[in-house]
Every structure is written in C-alpha cells, then in structure tokens.
Enzyme design. Sequence first.
Site, PDB file in Angstrom:
ATOM      1  N   ASN A  22      -4.075  19.587 -18.992  1.00 36.72           N
ATOM      2  CA  ASN A  22      -4.511  18.778 -20.132  1.00 36.72           C
ATOM      3  C   ASN A  22      -4.660  19.579 -21.420  1.00 36.72           C
ATOM      4  O   ASN A  22      -5.173  19.068 -22.413  1.00 36.72           O
ATOM      5  CB  ASN A  22      -5.838  18.086 -19.816  1.00 36.72           C
ATOM      6  CG  ASN A  22      -5.651  17.015 -18.762  1.00 36.72           C
ATOM      7  OD1 ASN A  22      -4.659  16.304 -18.762  1.00 36.72           O
ATOM      8  ND2 ASN A  22      -6.594  16.937 -17.837  1.00 36.72           N
TER       9      ASN A  22
ATOM     10  N   LYS B 161       4.384  23.278 -13.175  1.00 37.47           N
ATOM     11  CA  LYS B 161       3.553  22.117 -12.892  1.00 37.47           C
ATOM     12  C   LYS B 161       3.339  21.978 -11.394  1.00 37.47           C
ATOM     13  O   LYS B 161       2.235  21.661 -10.930  1.00 37.47           O
ATOM     14  CB  LYS B 161       4.163  20.840 -13.468  1.00 37.47           C
ATOM     15  CG  LYS B 161       3.286  19.633 -13.173  1.00 37.47           C
ATOM     16  CD  LYS B 161       3.342  18.549 -14.191  1.00 37.47           C
ATOM     17  CE  LYS B 161       2.307  17.475 -13.844  1.00 37.47           C
ATOM     18  NZ  LYS B 161       2.374  16.310 -14.723  1.00 37.47           N
TER      19      LYS B 161
ATOM     20  N   LYS C 218       1.015  11.540 -10.568  1.00 37.42           N
ATOM     21  CA  LYS C 218       0.116  10.670 -11.329  1.00 37.42           C
ATOM     22  C   LYS C 218       0.898   9.464 -11.821  1.00 37.42           C
ATOM     23  O   LYS C 218       1.957   9.598 -12.432  1.00 37.42           O
ATOM     24  CB  LYS C 218      -0.426  11.411 -12.549  1.00 37.42           C
ATOM     25  CG  LYS C 218      -1.644  12.234 -12.269  1.00 37.42           C
ATOM     26  CD  LYS C 218      -2.279  12.598 -13.594  1.00 37.42           C
ATOM     27  CE  LYS C 218      -3.419  13.539 -13.444  1.00 37.42           C
ATOM     28  NZ  LYS C 218      -4.021  13.856 -14.759  1.00 37.42           N
TER      29      LYS C 218
ATOM     30  N   ARG D 260      -6.183  21.614 -11.859  1.00 37.37           N
ATOM     31  CA  ARG D 260      -5.151  20.744 -12.426  1.00 37.37           C
ATOM     32  C   ARG D 260      -5.491  20.315 -13.851  1.00 37.37           C
ATOM     33  O   ARG D 260      -4.606  19.990 -14.643  1.00 37.37           O
ATOM     34  CB  ARG D 260      -4.953  19.511 -11.523  1.00 37.37           C
ATOM     35  CG  ARG D 260      -3.846  18.606 -12.008  1.00 37.37           C
ATOM     36  CD  ARG D 260      -3.355  17.661 -10.934  1.00 37.37           C
ATOM     37  NE  ARG D 260      -2.371  16.760 -11.481  1.00 37.37           N
ATOM     38  CZ  ARG D 260      -1.592  15.964 -10.765  1.00 37.37           C
ATOM     39  NH1 ARG D 260      -1.689  15.963  -9.467  1.00 37.37           N
ATOM     40  NH2 ARG D 260      -0.722  15.168 -11.338  1.00 37.37           N
TER      41      ARG D 260
ATOM     42  N   GLU E 261       5.641  19.823 -24.211  1.00 37.87           N
ATOM     43  CA  GLU E 261       5.106  20.032 -22.855  1.00 37.87           C
ATOM     44  C   GLU E 261       5.724  21.278 -22.207  1.00 37.87           C
ATOM     45  O   GLU E 261       5.082  21.943 -21.399  1.00 37.87           O
ATOM     46  CB  GLU E 261       5.343  18.799 -21.976  1.00 37.87           C
ATOM     47  CG  GLU E 261       4.658  17.528 -22.464  1.00 37.87           C
ATOM     48  CD  GLU E 261       3.190  17.391 -22.009  1.00 37.87           C
ATOM     49  OE1 GLU E 261       2.677  18.285 -21.295  1.00 37.87           O
ATOM     50  OE2 GLU E 261       2.537  16.396 -22.407  1.00 37.87           O
TER      51      GLU E 261
ATOM     52  N   HIS F 103      -4.721  12.743 -26.989  1.00 33.81           N
ATOM     53  CA  HIS F 103      -4.973  11.337 -26.645  1.00 33.81           C
ATOM     54  C   HIS F 103      -5.792  10.636 -27.725  1.00 33.81           C
ATOM     55  O   HIS F 103      -5.572   9.475 -28.028  1.00 33.81           O
ATOM     56  CB  HIS F 103      -5.708  11.243 -25.300  1.00 33.81           C
ATOM     57  CG  HIS F 103      -4.813  11.443 -24.111  1.00 33.81           C
ATOM     58  ND1 HIS F 103      -5.294  11.701 -22.849  1.00 33.81           N
ATOM     59  CD2 HIS F 103      -3.454  11.417 -24.000  1.00 33.81           C
ATOM     60  CE1 HIS F 103      -4.278  11.838 -22.009  1.00 33.81           C
ATOM     61  NE2 HIS F 103      -3.158  11.676 -22.679  1.00 33.81           N
TER      62      HIS F 103
ATOM     63  N   HIS G 179       3.542  10.771 -27.777  1.00 31.59           N
ATOM     64  CA  HIS G 179       2.672  11.598 -26.937  1.00 31.59           C
ATOM     65  C   HIS G 179       2.871  13.109 -27.148  1.00 31.59           C
ATOM     66  O   HIS G 179       1.910  13.846 -27.397  1.00 31.59           O
ATOM     67  CB  HIS G 179       2.885  11.229 -25.466  1.00 31.59           C
ATOM     68  CG  HIS G 179       2.099  12.058 -24.514  1.00 31.59           C
ATOM     69  ND1 HIS G 179       0.727  11.950 -24.386  1.00 31.59           N
ATOM     70  CD2 HIS G 179       2.471  13.045 -23.652  1.00 31.59           C
ATOM     71  CE1 HIS G 179       0.303  12.822 -23.476  1.00 31.59           C
ATOM     72  NE2 HIS G 179       1.335  13.496 -23.016  1.00 31.59           N
TER      73      HIS G 179
ATOM     74  N   ARG H 219       0.828  -1.221   0.000  1.00 32.86           N
ATOM     75  CA  ARG H 219       0.000   0.000   0.000  1.00 32.86           C
ATOM     76  C   ARG H 219       0.855   1.261   0.000  1.00 32.86           C
ATOM     77  O   ARG H 219       0.489   2.284   0.575  1.00 32.86           O
ATOM     78  CB  ARG H 219      -0.984   0.017   1.158  1.00 32.86           C
ATOM     79  CG  ARG H 219      -1.980  -1.132   1.103  1.00 32.86           C
ATOM     80  CD  ARG H 219      -3.171  -0.936   2.007  1.00 32.86           C
ATOM     81  NE  ARG H 219      -3.963  -2.162   1.999  1.00 32.86           N
ATOM     82  CZ  ARG H 219      -3.792  -3.157   2.870  1.00 32.86           C
ATOM     83  NH1 ARG H 219      -2.897  -3.052   3.822  1.00 32.86           N
ATOM     84  NH2 ARG H 219      -4.544  -4.233   2.781  1.00 32.86           N
TER      85      ARG H 219
ATOM     86  N   GLU I 124      -6.685  16.525  -8.746  1.00 28.98           N
ATOM     87  CA  GLU I 124      -7.332  16.850 -10.010  1.00 28.98           C
ATOM     88  C   GLU I 124      -8.847  16.973  -9.913  1.00 28.98           C
ATOM     89  O   GLU I 124      -9.594  16.328 -10.647  1.00 28.98           O
ATOM     90  CB  GLU I 124      -6.971  15.813 -11.082  1.00 28.98           C
ATOM     91  CG  GLU I 124      -7.287  16.312 -12.484  1.00 28.98           C
ATOM     92  CD  GLU I 124      -6.762  15.392 -13.568  1.00 28.98           C
ATOM     93  OE1 GLU I 124      -6.598  14.199 -13.324  1.00 28.98           O
ATOM     94  OE2 GLU I 124      -6.524  15.903 -14.668  1.00 28.98           O
TER      95      GLU I 124
ATOM     96  N   HIS J 143      -4.371  17.891 -24.660  1.00 27.35           N
ATOM     97  CA  HIS J 143      -4.328  16.452 -24.400  1.00 27.35           C
ATOM     98  C   HIS J 143      -5.586  15.689 -24.806  1.00 27.35           C
ATOM     99  O   HIS J 143      -5.514  14.493 -25.057  1.00 27.35           O
ATOM    100  CB  HIS J 143      -4.029  16.183 -22.920  1.00 27.35           C
ATOM    101  CG  HIS J 143      -2.577  16.346 -22.580  1.00 27.35           C
ATOM    102  ND1 HIS J 143      -1.902  17.535 -22.755  1.00 27.35           N
ATOM    103  CD2 HIS J 143      -1.651  15.466 -22.109  1.00 27.35           C
ATOM    104  CE1 HIS J 143      -0.635  17.380 -22.375  1.00 27.35           C
ATOM    105  NE2 HIS J 143      -0.456  16.141 -21.989  1.00 27.35           N
TER     106      HIS J 143
END
Lengths: 376, 376
Positions: A252, A234, A151, A248, A193, A259, A274, A129, A244, A255
């Site tokens: 994106n 960031k 993330k 946040r 980015e 994506h 990407h 965990r 998020e 994105h």
Amino acid sequence: MNAITSSAERKVHVPLGERAYDILIGPGLIARAGAEIASRLKGRKAAIITDEHVAPLYLEALVKSLEGAGIVSAQLVLPAGEKTKSFEHLMTVCDKILEARVERNDYVVALGGGVIGDLAGFAAGIVRRGVRFVQVPTSLLSQVDSSVGGKTGINSRHGKNLIGVFHQPDLVLADTDVLNSLSGREFRAGYAEVAKYGLIDKPDFFAWLETNWSAVFAGGSARIEAIATSCQAKSDVVVADERENGPRALLNLGHTFGHALEAATAYESARLVHGEGVSIGMVLAHEFSARMNLASPDDAKRVEKHLKEVGLPTRLSDIPGALPPAETLLEAMAQDKKVKNGKFTFILTHGIGRSFIADDVPASEVLGFLKQKQPQ
Amino acid sequence: MNAITSSAERKVHVPLGERAYDILIGPGLIARAGAEIASRLKGRKAAIITDEHVAPLYLEALVKSLEGAGIVSAQLVLPAGEKTKSFEHLMTVCDKILEARVERNDYVVALGGGVIGDLAGFAAGIVRRGVRFVQVPTSLLSQVDSSVGGKTGINSRHGKNLIGVFHQPDLVLADTDVLNSLSGREFRAGYAEVAKYGLIDKPDFFAWLETNWSAVFAGGSARIEAIATSCQAKSDVVVADERENGPRALLNLGHTFGHALEAATAYESARLVHGEGVSIGMVLAHEFSARMNLASPDDAKRVEKHLKEVGLPTRLSDIPGALPPAETLLEAMAQDKKVKNGKFTFILTHGIGRSFIADDVPASEVLGFLKQKQPQ
C-alpha cells in the site's frame, strides 16, 4: 496438449499451496490462451467478462482460442471504468456465470484491466462459493498489480474496494503485445506500480528502472523483465502474508494518500487514475517520512525526479481542478480500510527500498503536512 | 472477564486451525452474549443483523448484554423469510456494516435463523474482505445446521444458495431457551436435520432419537444433548472437508430432492419449509436406494415411520397443492449445485447410518422413480 512457449516468455510461479498458480508473461498469449488453459484445467465451460473498450480489440481472438481447445464460452461486455465495480454489475456478472452453467471446475475469464479483474474475480469467488478463475490482464497496471495476489472486490459509497474476497486465480496470462494498444497515460499509470516494487524493498530494481525506463516503455525484453520482476516481488509479499494481516500492507505504499486523492476527485479518470494517485502518493509518503525525520529529503527528491521524468504527476497541483481542503482529504484517508481502532496506518520509509509499516501515525501530523502541500 | 457457565451447558469446539471456534449450547446465552464475546474477541463494535420476527423477542436483550460488556452495536432489522436472501438485502447489510465502521477485528452478529445467518455471514465474509462473525442462532435448524461449517450465501433466480462464501464464525451462541418460542412446525423442521446426522453415519444416535424424541421436543437436557451431538457430527464432517470437495457432500443427504421440492413450491413456506423438504428428501433417498438394490426397503420404512411419528411430512402427497411433473422436478435437481459435468451426484445409502456419495446416478432412473412417486 502442450502449449508452444516463446523464448521471450517468462513464468512466475506463485507458491500458495493448494492455491498455487502460474503467471505467464510474454507476447502472443491471447492467441495461445485456449491451449494454456486446457493443458492445466479440466473444465470446458467458461464465462468471459470484459468491457466495451477491450472487447472490440481482443474478445474474438480469445473466444476463438478457447474454441480451438474445446472450451465453450459465454461472454459479457460491461461498461468501461471504475463505476463498473458496483453491486449492480456484480449481480449481472454472477447471473451471467450461472446462466452459462459454469460449475466449480469451469472458469470465469477476466479479459481487461483492474476493474474487470476485480469484479470478475469477486464474482468467481462467490458463485457456487468459488469457481475457477483465469486472468487475462490487458493493462500494465493489472499485469503487475491486481492480477497477482487474489484480492478482488467492488467499491461502496463508503470507499474503494471495501467489499470483496480473497480468491486466487488458477492462471494468469499477461500478454505483453496488448500493452501496445494502451495510451501513454495508461502505460505510465501502470508504471507507477512497477516503480513501487523498487521503492518498497528493491533499491537495485529502482536504480535499474532509472536507467532503463525508456526501454521498458518501448517494449521488448526490458518490458517483459520489468513485469516479471514486479510480479515476482508482489508474489513474494503475498506468499508471506496471503490475507493481509502483516507485511502485505507494504504494497500500500503511496496508496493511503492515493486513495484519498481518488475519492477527492470522485474517481473521475479525466482528472486522476489510480496509478497517478499512487505516483503522487509515493512522493508524499517519502516527503512525509522526511518531515518525520525518518528519511533523507534527498530520497523524496530522487523519487519525484524519476516519476516526473517518465511523465507521471507527482504533486497535488498536478491534478486538474480544485481539491477539497486538507481536512476533507484527511477524512477520506480515515475512511480507507488501512485504519485500525481509529489510528492511522501508513507505509512510511527510511529511504529508497526501505519502506515499513507505521501503525500509529498521529492525525495532526498528517493534517499539518497536507495543509503545507495544498496549493490553495 | 469470565462468563458464568451453566452446568447444563455444552461446548463443541470446531478445530479448524486458525479458523477454529467454539459453539456454546445451553440456556440463557443471549443474556450472557456480551461477556462471552468480550472474553474471546478484541473488537468493541458490532453490527447486529436480525429480522422482524426475532427482533421484538430478543434484540433488546442482546443489545443490553453487549453494552454491558462495552460493545457498541448498530442494528438492522430485515423482513423475515427466504426472500430476504437476495442481492438487494446483501447490499443493505454490507452498507449497514460499513456505516457502523465495523473494522476487521469488530464483528457482525447474526441474531436469527438460517436466513439471517446465511445473509449476515455472507456480508461479514465480504465487507473489508472479511470481518469477524458471531452467530446467535434462534431456530433449531440454524443451531444444528447452518451455524456450523461456515457456509454462507444468498439465493439466485437460478437456484438456492448459489452465491456465497465460506466464512467461519468466531463464536456461536446457541441459546436453547429461545427454542421455546418456536412453533411446533418450526421445531419439527429443525429436527429433520438432527435425524439426518443419525442417518448419515450414526445409527446409534438415530436409535436414541427413536426412543427419546419426545424428550428432545420437551426441552431440557435431552434437547441440549441432541443439539450438541448434531453440532459435533457436523463439525467432524466439516473439519474433514472444509471446502466441500469430498465427504462434506454427505451432509446433503435428502437435500437434492429437498431443494428441488423447495424450488417446485417457489420457496413458499406456507407449503414447504427447508426441513420439511429434507424430511421428504431423506425418505426418498432411502426409497431410491432400495429401488437401486443398495439398501433394504425396511430401512426406508423405518426412517419414514420415525419422521412421521414426530409429525414431519414424508411423501410428495404431504405437500399442499399441486406439484409440477416429474420432468420439472428432475430439471430443478439438475440446476442444484451438486452436479458435476452434467452427472447427478446423490447421497444414497446402504442402510440406516450408512450413507455414501454416488456421483454417477443416471437421470433416467431418477425420472422413473419420481414418476412412480408422483401422486398425479
């Protein structure tokens, strides 16, 4: 034990309370990794996760550096590429970490780009965990994006990054020397980015990039400066909204389109990586904002001019091979996780550095726009 | 929409800040599940995860209850048993949740015992980096233990629960009617965890159980009282230490021995189930404490007397079939995750209701003790 800090080095502190951590940015950090880790963390066992492209270049140096600081490491070398972000490889990584008897205060070290960072970080977040996690990002993209913010995740047949956790690293070592071994294409993809942070809310940074981009590509202090500014940007967003739920989402920018394009090209890096998808996506987001009368068309042109100048793709027609029809792209966008109750959430803009979250964009408008953009 | 609350019903609020949630305990909660959920949560899509033993009994009633409140559900029925807590089934559950297009404000509903709760909760914690989670625990063990506190996970070949996340539920509906369908053995196994709360730090509760245990087994208000007291006790510990850095370890009273016995019997429920391992483990923990001159041997005898009276196993020789030698049991204990820097961390006791964390128990003492206890 004090680590030697190069004068060229920059440090970005990410102030997330008990999950706060430092990002060190500068040359020679892999050679100093052991000392930097040992001066901050208690554990003396590590599992290094890397890929077959990175391993021959840096794995030995990292292992030796850890050894020199009294840290015993196990190593796992995985296939390179986006397909490695799978349940199957996650299982392999978890097993390796447990086999190495990495306990809660020991750590997983991700040596590689975004794929390795996302996968190893996810495993570090779920074994026992949560064990400690150190990132040694080896691509520009991972230094400025995926190594900041916690993330982690893998892909599903339903879409990218749909399974994962938030798990903050305990330390990020962004060795800028390793960027010299990147191909031009890889460096440019990461640069998309970097430019994104200017476009979100830092118009001065974008203007600085327009002037200084070739120095950033050449290396040296301009590169370190651009990476540190990106990490700081960031970090600011992540600190404001770690999980998020709100702002946040600005990260994106480009994105949702990006994506969908990655999905449409089956994540084949020969066609699109990407950062290239983000580059095209950012231009599309600015053009779509202009179409919706939210921004001037001149801003979209300025964005495209700069990205094109550095050598990034900016149009659907820049992608080699045929794309599916607009309807399929729209469907791929709807599967993206930035969708709430069936409505499209997009990052749109009022101009350079003035992005905002639009959470009720009509699908029909997007479809009309895509049909107009499709080269078919 | 107000749900009808039975006068016999008890509510335990778990005050974890923005992760706070309610546990409702009482009869008829499955039939009211839709109303209770809809009055608290916004999402109208659910993925129900259950097993082949529970599904024929309660799945239809739950689906109808959700439907009645405007909640559309997908259902997944898995094999029953500890072996379902595997990577393979985790993948299947994640896929089902994504297929059902459960978004962040929708939820996963776990209908079943600890296995289903741990597995479905883990999946809810990682799909889209966390969707909402509702627990409908159908065993006494899961009502008093695994549904409180947010621990989720699966097993690894290296040990139990070694892979997982902390993911708090948004609501727990502990329907006490369903406990009537449990076998005597299943109820007793859950009761071991009830008694554990008394042994940790509630000597009055343990004394109450010694007097009232047969009323708890019979059902009615004594049972609801015992469950509510247990949930409240666990909630108090979890609130003090959500991520198990300190006092939460007290909940592991009897578990280090217990897990080793589960591993030694290959998790074969015909030989030993979790609560039975905990029962034997609690007696061993009290006996070991007496051996270390920390507690009176009379306390160990009193614990054993009560657990034996309700029909629980209390000795290694109560486990059917041969056990591995003491050395192997010790090795299994060392693999348990309650180990730091190679040292044994045990929950020991100064007497009934006076448990404490001992983090430097010498392996040689444990081995000597186990050799003495081994019937071989």
